[in-house]
Structures are given as structure tokens and as C-alpha cells.
Design an enzyme around this catalytic site. Sequence first.
Site, PDB file in Angstrom:
ATOM      1  N   CYS A 240      34.076  40.033  35.848  1.00 36.24           N
ATOM      2  CA  CYS A 240      33.885  41.440  36.230  1.00 36.24           C
ATOM      3  C   CYS A 240      34.908  42.283  35.474  1.00 36.24           C
ATOM      4  CB  CYS A 240      34.010  41.641  37.735  1.00 36.24           C
ATOM      5  SG  CYS A 240      32.930  40.583  38.722  1.00 36.24           S
ATOM      6  N   GLY A 244      38.018  47.040  31.425  1.00 35.76           N
ATOM      7  CA  GLY A 244      38.620  46.261  30.355  1.00 35.76           C
ATOM      8  C   GLY A 244      40.126  46.312  30.206  1.00 35.76           C
ATOM      9  N   CYS A 355      40.548  46.790  44.279  1.00 34.78           N
ATOM     10  CA  CYS A 355      41.170  48.117  44.387  1.00 34.78           C
ATOM     11  C   CYS A 355      40.751  48.744  45.722  1.00 34.78           C
ATOM     12  CB  CYS A 355      40.793  49.003  43.204  1.00 34.78           C
ATOM     13  SG  CYS A 355      39.018  49.183  42.914  1.00 34.78           S
TER      14      CYS A 355
END
Length: 425
Positions: A240, A244, A355
Site C-alpha cells: 500500500c 510513496g 494514520c
Amino acid sequence: MRQTGLSARRTAHHLLMQIIDEGRLMSELVGSGALASLGPEDRARAQRLATEALRGLDRADRMLKPYIKKTPPTHVMNALRLGVIELCSGAAAHGVVNAYVEIVARNKRTQAMKGLTNAVLRKIADEGPEGWAKRALPLTPGWLRQPLVAAWGREAVTGIEVAHFAGAPLDLTARTDPVALADAVGGTVLPTGSVRLADHGQVSALPGYETGDWWVQDAAAALPVKLLGDVTGLRVLDLCAAPGGKTLQLAAGGAQVTAVDMSARRMARVQENLQRTGLQAKTVISDAFEYDEGGYDAVLLDAPCSATGTIRRHPDLPYAKDGSEFGALIAQQETMIDHALTLLKPGGRLVFCTCSLLPDEGEVQVEDALERHPHLQADRSALDIPGVDPAWITDEGGLRLRPDYWPDLGGMDGFYMSVLRHNAA
């Protein structure tokens, strides 16, 4: 005569309508061309207006309440909210009021309420920035605030809301030398090594962008890779991977990186940044569950999650979502952890992170994974890295970050991460 700024204001109003009424995210709207018809200056203005309105929406509603006996239709309410934001930031009343009256009048269903819009915004103009400053801190919508209070307590949530209202500075990760980067861009090196800019213009105009000396990455998001320590020569899977930042970190650290993501569009951004920075990584467009190449020294799983830790940068999130999809996300994270473990060689390490501010997407996931897998251990020693406060380390052996941490430095995203070592049976 064409009214200055009307196009940007109408677009900002459209963004609010789509987010609040249709549950669409700002990134989705921008990506699908919601700003495409505007020039660069109006694009920036429209997005900024909508973002500021979402960030201060609760305070704007409180400011409007004394002047509205009955809540008007959302089309009108959003025009009023945007008007409040502009008037309370010191914009000239005449242009602001006329613009939002026109936006209300152009809609056949609400055109009869242009008089109300004019009257209310004139009263708001009288209060101006002083009236705005007197209102209480904007609160997170109740569907999210309640579980956050249950997890962290009211005082901590107030600190989180202070950070959300303040917004986020720009954090950069240096390809090599953070001190040199900070000197070049006029930033500050944070305790964990990220470079922070409180004020910045166009990101691509900053020194070192063209030469690939850095990439944008919140300080909290830069920590999961650092938990792996020296990755030189290691085979590491970034599962995932988009957008990047962690792939770039791993590549800059000398790892043999394979980056996997199911989104071709987002993976194209990863490839662009690899090219810009001159870093090397193998990129694979695939569903995480369909990727079955194993034998990795480490797998980094930044799992899909509620993203509730990113609200200071994405204030649309608590208005576009209502929490109804979180149960499915939590179940998906559990199965992703189990799948990622099958891709490790014996003794390999899994960095699981999200997150999110919700323990169910962090601490609880790791507790449950340790119960499901008897040979799995949380590597607490990995958390001993520069800049990490020992108070952030959790009972099960993870690292919990929150927006109210580093209040004097500008906060950080909410994040959870843990290093799980896959020992042989």
C-alpha cells in the site's frame, strides 16, 4: 460588470456542497477536475477558502446562530459560512456580501433568501475579526469527537482540536542531509530529523525540488521507516505504498524496495517522485491481497484506515465521512496484517502503521495480532530512535503519535506504528 473573485467563491461553495451534502473528499473533487476551469490564482483561492471554512465550520455556525431563527437550506448555509470566513479574516464587506448574495440568488430554490443572506452577512461584518476571536475553539463533529474523548480524554482532545484548527506546516524529508536542506529552504530540523517550514510558497519552487533533494512528508509519517534502522541491502516490501514517501525513504537508505499499490494513478506519482529524486525501486500495481511474492527481510504495511490522524491537513474528512465505513476498514487491516506476515522470511519484521487516531486501528490491532500469532513479538527496542518521547510508547509495544504533541513546534499528524518480528516456530 464581472464581479472580481466570484468564480473562486462559487467553486469554493461547490466544494463545500459536495463535501458536506454528498460526502466526497476534497482530494477526490480536485482530482476529478473540480478546479479545472479556474486559473491558477483562482484555483488556489477556491481551495483555500473551502479548506478554511471546513477548519472553522463549527465556530462559523456559532457566529451565525444569533442571526438565524431557523437553519436555512445547505446551499444558503454554506454561502453564509464562506462569508463568515472571509469577513472575519478582514476582507472588504461590500465585495464579500455581494458575492454570496449572488450565489444564493442564482439558485432558483434559494433566490428568495438573498435578503436574509445580505442582512446576516452585514451583521457578521459588523462583528468582524474581533467577534470571530471571541468564539470558542471549533469542535470536531460529534460522531468522531466522542470516540476520541473515550480514547484520550477531554483535555487531550482539546489539544488535538487546537492543532486541527491551526492547520499543518510543510514537512520535508531530505534525501541525504536534513541540516543542509533546512539551510537551503529556510526551515527548521525537527527532533526526529524532518525539516519543517512554517511559511512557504509554491512547493515546486523551493530550492532542491528540481534536483530531487527532498520530498513532502509529515514528520509523523516519516517515522515508520526509521523504526527499521539501517536498511542497507535489505529486501523490503512497501505494501500500500502510495503516495510513496516511505518508498523514497527506503530507497534512499539503500534498501532493495518493491512498492505495491492497487491504484495506477497514485503509483504514477510514486514513479514520478522516484525519477525526480534519482532513487530506485520496483513498482507493482496490484491489490495487496493478490501480491504473494515472499521472502522479504521487512514488510512495511501502511494500511488503509480512517485517516483521522490527518485532519489538520484534511479538514474535510470529518464532514465527508460519518464513521460508517470504519468497521470494514478495521476488518481489512486485520486480514492485511495476516497476509503481510506470510511475505516475510523467518525472523523478518513487519512495520504496521496507520494514520489514525482510533485505537481500534492501532493499539487494538497489534494486541489482537499478537494473540493470533504466538510466534509474533513486538520489537520495543526499535522504538528507541532520536526525537521519540518515551511517553509515546504504548503498553503493547507500539508508538502512538497525536496532533497535540509538539505544540510549540507546530504539532504532527496522528499516527500509530509498531514493529512486529516474525520468529520461526
